[in-house]
Design a protein around this motif. Structure first.
Motif, PDB file in Angstrom:
ATOM      1  N   ARG A  26     -37.243-102.152-104.453  1.00 32.33           N
ATOM      2  CA  ARG A  26     -38.371-102.465-103.569  1.00 32.33           C
ATOM      3  C   ARG A  26     -38.995-101.199-102.989  1.00 32.33           C
ATOM      4  NH1 ARG A  26     -38.942-107.867-103.471  1.00 32.33           N
ATOM      5  NH2 ARG A  26     -37.058-109.116-103.255  1.00 32.33           N
ATOM      6  N   VAL A  27     -38.152-100.250-102.580  1.00 32.46           N
ATOM      7  CA  VAL A  27     -38.674 -98.998-102.017  1.00 32.46           C
ATOM      8  C   VAL A  27     -39.460 -98.242-103.079  1.00 32.46           C
ATOM      9  CG1 VAL A  27     -38.037 -96.725-101.108  1.00 32.46           C
ATOM     10  CG2 VAL A  27     -36.927 -98.768-100.213  1.00 32.46           C
ATOM     11  N   GLU A  28     -38.873 -98.082-104.253  1.00 31.53           N
ATOM     12  CA  GLU A  28     -39.548 -97.342-105.326  1.00 31.53           C
ATOM     13  C   GLU A  28     -40.855 -98.020-105.733  1.00 31.53           C
ATOM     14  OE1 GLU A  28     -36.550 -97.038-108.353  1.00 31.53           O
ATOM     15  OE2 GLU A  28     -35.547 -95.363-107.345  1.00 31.53           O
ATOM     16  N   GLY A  29     -40.845 -99.345-105.830  1.00 25.71           N
ATOM     17  CA  GLY A  29     -42.046-100.074-106.226  1.00 25.71           C
ATOM     18  C   GLY A  29     -43.166 -99.952-105.214  1.00 25.71           C
ATOM     19  N   LEU A  30     -42.835-100.076-103.934  1.00 26.89           N
ATOM     20  CA  LEU A  30     -43.867 -99.993-102.902  1.00 26.89           C
ATOM     21  C   LEU A  30     -44.389 -98.566-102.753  1.00 26.89           C
ATOM     22  CD1 LEU A  30     -45.317-102.026-101.174  1.00 26.89           C
ATOM     23  CD2 LEU A  30     -43.707-101.558 -99.327  1.00 26.89           C
ATOM     24  N   VAL A  31     -43.505 -97.583-102.878  1.00 24.99           N
ATOM     25  CA  VAL A  31     -43.950 -96.183-102.826  1.00 24.99           C
ATOM     26  C   VAL A  31     -44.909 -95.900-103.978  1.00 24.99           C
ATOM     27  CG1 VAL A  31     -43.192 -93.788-103.161  1.00 24.99           C
ATOM     28  CG2 VAL A  31     -41.972 -95.246-101.558  1.00 24.99           C
ATOM     29  N   ALA A  32     -44.561 -96.354-105.171  1.00 19.04           N
ATOM     30  CA  ALA A  32     -45.419 -96.129-106.337  1.00 19.04           C
ATOM     31  C   ALA A  32     -46.782 -96.807-106.159  1.00 19.04           C
ATOM     32  CB  ALA A  32     -44.735 -96.645-107.601  1.00 19.04           C
ATOM     33  N   ASP A  33     -46.775 -98.050-105.675  1.00 21.53           N
ATOM     34  CA  ASP A  33     -48.034 -98.761-105.478  1.00 21.53           C
ATOM     35  C   ASP A  33     -48.875 -98.141-104.362  1.00 21.53           C
ATOM     36  OD1 ASP A  33     -47.411-100.446-107.531  1.00 21.53           O
ATOM     37  OD2 ASP A  33     -46.902-102.164-106.253  1.00 21.53           O
ATOM     38  N   LEU A  34     -48.228 -97.657-103.313  1.00 20.89           N
ATOM     39  CA  LEU A  34     -48.958 -97.003-102.228  1.00 20.89           C
ATOM     40  C   LEU A  34     -49.620 -95.723-102.727  1.00 20.89           C
ATOM     41  CD1 LEU A  34     -49.671 -96.927 -99.192  1.00 20.89           C
ATOM     42  CD2 LEU A  34     -47.560 -95.637 -98.836  1.00 20.89           C
ATOM     43  N   ARG A  35     -48.880 -94.944-103.496  1.00 21.00           N
ATOM     44  CA  ARG A  35     -49.433 -93.691-104.040  1.00 21.00           C
ATOM     45  C   ARG A  35     -50.557 -93.943-105.026  1.00 21.00           C
ATOM     46  NH1 ARG A  35     -43.693 -90.622-104.878  1.00 21.00           N
ATOM     47  NH2 ARG A  35     -43.466 -89.935-102.710  1.00 21.00           N
ATOM     48  N   ALA A  36     -50.449 -95.022-105.800  1.00 20.91           N
ATOM     49  CA  ALA A  36     -51.461 -95.341-106.805  1.00 20.91           C
ATOM     50  C   ALA A  36     -52.670 -96.052-106.203  1.00 20.91           C
ATOM     51  CB  ALA A  36     -50.842 -96.212-107.901  1.00 20.91           C
ATOM     52  N   GLY A  37     -52.560 -96.449-104.946  1.00 19.69           N
ATOM     53  CA  GLY A  37     -53.654 -97.164-104.313  1.00 19.69           C
ATOM     54  C   GLY A  37     -53.674 -98.648-104.634  1.00 19.69           C
ATOM     55  N   ALA A  38     -52.610 -99.147-105.249  1.00 19.76           N
ATOM     56  CA  ALA A  38     -52.535-100.563-105.605  1.00 19.76           C
ATOM     57  C   ALA A  38     -52.065-101.415-104.426  1.00 19.76           C
ATOM     58  CB  ALA A  38     -51.585-100.755-106.783  1.00 19.76           C
ATOM     59  N   TRP A  39     -51.553-100.785-103.396  1.00 18.61           N
ATOM     60  CA  TRP A  39     -51.091-101.484-102.195  1.00 18.61           C
ATOM     61  C   TRP A  39     -51.479-100.654-100.988  1.00 18.61           C
ATOM     62  CZ3 TRP A  39     -47.857-100.346 -98.077  1.00 18.61           C
ATOM     63  CH2 TRP A  39     -47.452-101.432 -97.290  1.00 18.61           C
ATOM     64  N   ALA A  40     -51.964-101.305 -99.960  1.00 19.68           N
ATOM     65  CA  ALA A  40     -52.290-100.630 -98.702  1.00 19.68           C
ATOM     66  C   ALA A  40     -51.767-101.496 -97.566  1.00 19.68           C
ATOM     67  CB  ALA A  40     -53.792-100.429 -98.564  1.00 19.68           C
ATOM     68  N   PRO A  41     -51.227-100.886 -96.524  1.00 21.40           N
ATOM     69  CA  PRO A  41     -50.685-101.681 -95.424  1.00 21.40           C
ATOM     70  C   PRO A  41     -51.781-102.346 -94.603  1.00 21.40           C
ATOM     71  CG  PRO A  41     -50.607 -99.351 -94.882  1.00 21.40           C
ATOM     72  CD  PRO A  41     -51.047 -99.449 -96.319  1.00 21.40           C
ATOM     73  N   THR A  42     -51.459-103.511 -94.098  1.00 23.98           N
ATOM     74  CA  THR A  42     -52.358-104.211 -93.185  1.00 23.98           C
ATOM     75  C   THR A  42     -52.168-103.610 -91.789  1.00 23.98           C
ATOM     76  OG1 THR A  42     -50.713-105.866 -92.591  1.00 23.98           O
ATOM     77  CG2 THR A  42     -52.111-106.336 -94.529  1.00 23.98           C
ATOM     78  N   PRO A  43     -53.063-103.918 -90.859  1.00 28.99           N
ATOM     79  CA  PRO A  43     -52.870-103.415 -89.491  1.00 28.99           C
ATOM     80  C   PRO A  43     -51.523-103.833 -88.879  1.00 28.99           C
ATOM     81  CG  PRO A  43     -55.123-104.135 -89.765  1.00 28.99           C
ATOM     82  CD  PRO A  43     -54.383-104.541 -91.015  1.00 28.99           C
ATOM     83  N   LEU A  44     -51.051-105.056 -89.170  1.00 29.35           N
ATOM     84  CA  LEU A  44     -49.760-105.491 -88.649  1.00 29.35           C
ATOM     85  C   LEU A  44     -48.623-104.665 -89.249  1.00 29.35           C
ATOM     86  CD1 LEU A  44     -47.933-107.366 -87.012  1.00 29.35           C
ATOM     87  CD2 LEU A  44     -48.040-108.994 -88.913  1.00 29.35           C
ATOM     88  N   GLU A  45     -48.661-104.447 -90.551  1.00 34.99           N
ATOM     89  CA  GLU A  45     -47.620-103.642 -91.203  1.00 34.99           C
ATOM     90  C   GLU A  45     -47.638-102.218 -90.669  1.00 34.99           C
ATOM     91  OE1 GLU A  45     -47.372-105.903 -95.506  1.00 34.99           O
ATOM     92  OE2 GLU A  45     -49.019-104.501 -95.136  1.00 34.99           O
ATOM     93  N   LYS A  46     -48.829-101.689 -90.445  1.00 31.12           N
ATOM     94  CA  LYS A  46     -48.962-100.347 -89.885  1.00 31.12           C
ATOM     95  C   LYS A  46     -48.351-100.301 -88.490  1.00 31.12           C
ATOM     96  CE  LYS A  46     -52.512 -96.808 -88.867  1.00 31.12           C
ATOM     97  NZ  LYS A  46     -51.605 -95.992 -88.171  1.00 31.12           N
TER      98      LYS A  46
END
Length: 128
Positions: A26-46
C-alpha cells in the motif's frame, strides 16, 4: 533457561508476514501514484496527514497510537475519499507498528515520507 527464539526470527528465509507485506504494498503503491500524479490527497487527507505529522514532531516516529489517533480524526468520511486509499494505508500500518517483530524500518520510513508529502501538498492543487 532462556526463552526460545521464534522460528521466523532465526530463519533468514522467513517469508514476510502478511501484515507487513500488505502495508509495504500500500505504501509503495500510493507513493508511486502520488509521484506520477495519478493520486492526490483530498483536503481531509491532507489535514489528517498534518495532524499525524504534528504528533511526530518531537521524536519523528510513527507509532500505532499516533496512527490510530489520526484515523479517528479522519472518521468514516476518510474511508470514502479517494476510495479510502490513505485511510487503508494507515489502518494497515497499525498492526505493523504494534508488533516489533513485524516492523520493517523501510516501510515506516516510506510511510513517514508519504505523510510528510501529503501534509505539505500544495493547497492550490488540492482545491482544483
Amino acid at each position: 533457561m532462556a526463552a526460545p527464539v521464534p522460528t521466523h526470527l532465526s530463519n533468514p528465509f522467513f517469508l514476510e508476514p502478511v501484515a507487513t507485506d500488505r502495508a509495504r504494498g500500500r505504501v509503495e503503491g500510493l507513493v508511486a501514484d502520488l509521484r506520477a500524479g495519478a493520486w492526490a490527497p483530498t483536503p481531509l487527507e491532507k489535514r489528517v496527514a498534518e495532524l499525524l505529522l504534528a504528533s511526530t514532531e518531537a521524536d519523528g516516529i510513527l507509532t500505532a497510537r499516533r496512527v490510530r489517533a489520526a484515523l479517528w480524526e479522519g472518521d468514516l468520511a476518510m474511508t470514502y475519499e479517494n476510495y479510502g486509499r490513505f485511510a487503508q494505508l494507515l489502518a494497515d500500518l497499525v498492526p505493523v507498528l504494534d508488533e516489533p517483530e513485524l516492523t520493517s524500518l523501510d516501510i515506516v520510513d516510506a510511510a513517514g515520507e508519504l505523510v510528510t508529502a501529503i501534509a505539505t501538498a500544495d493547497s492550490a492543487a488540492l482545491a482544483a
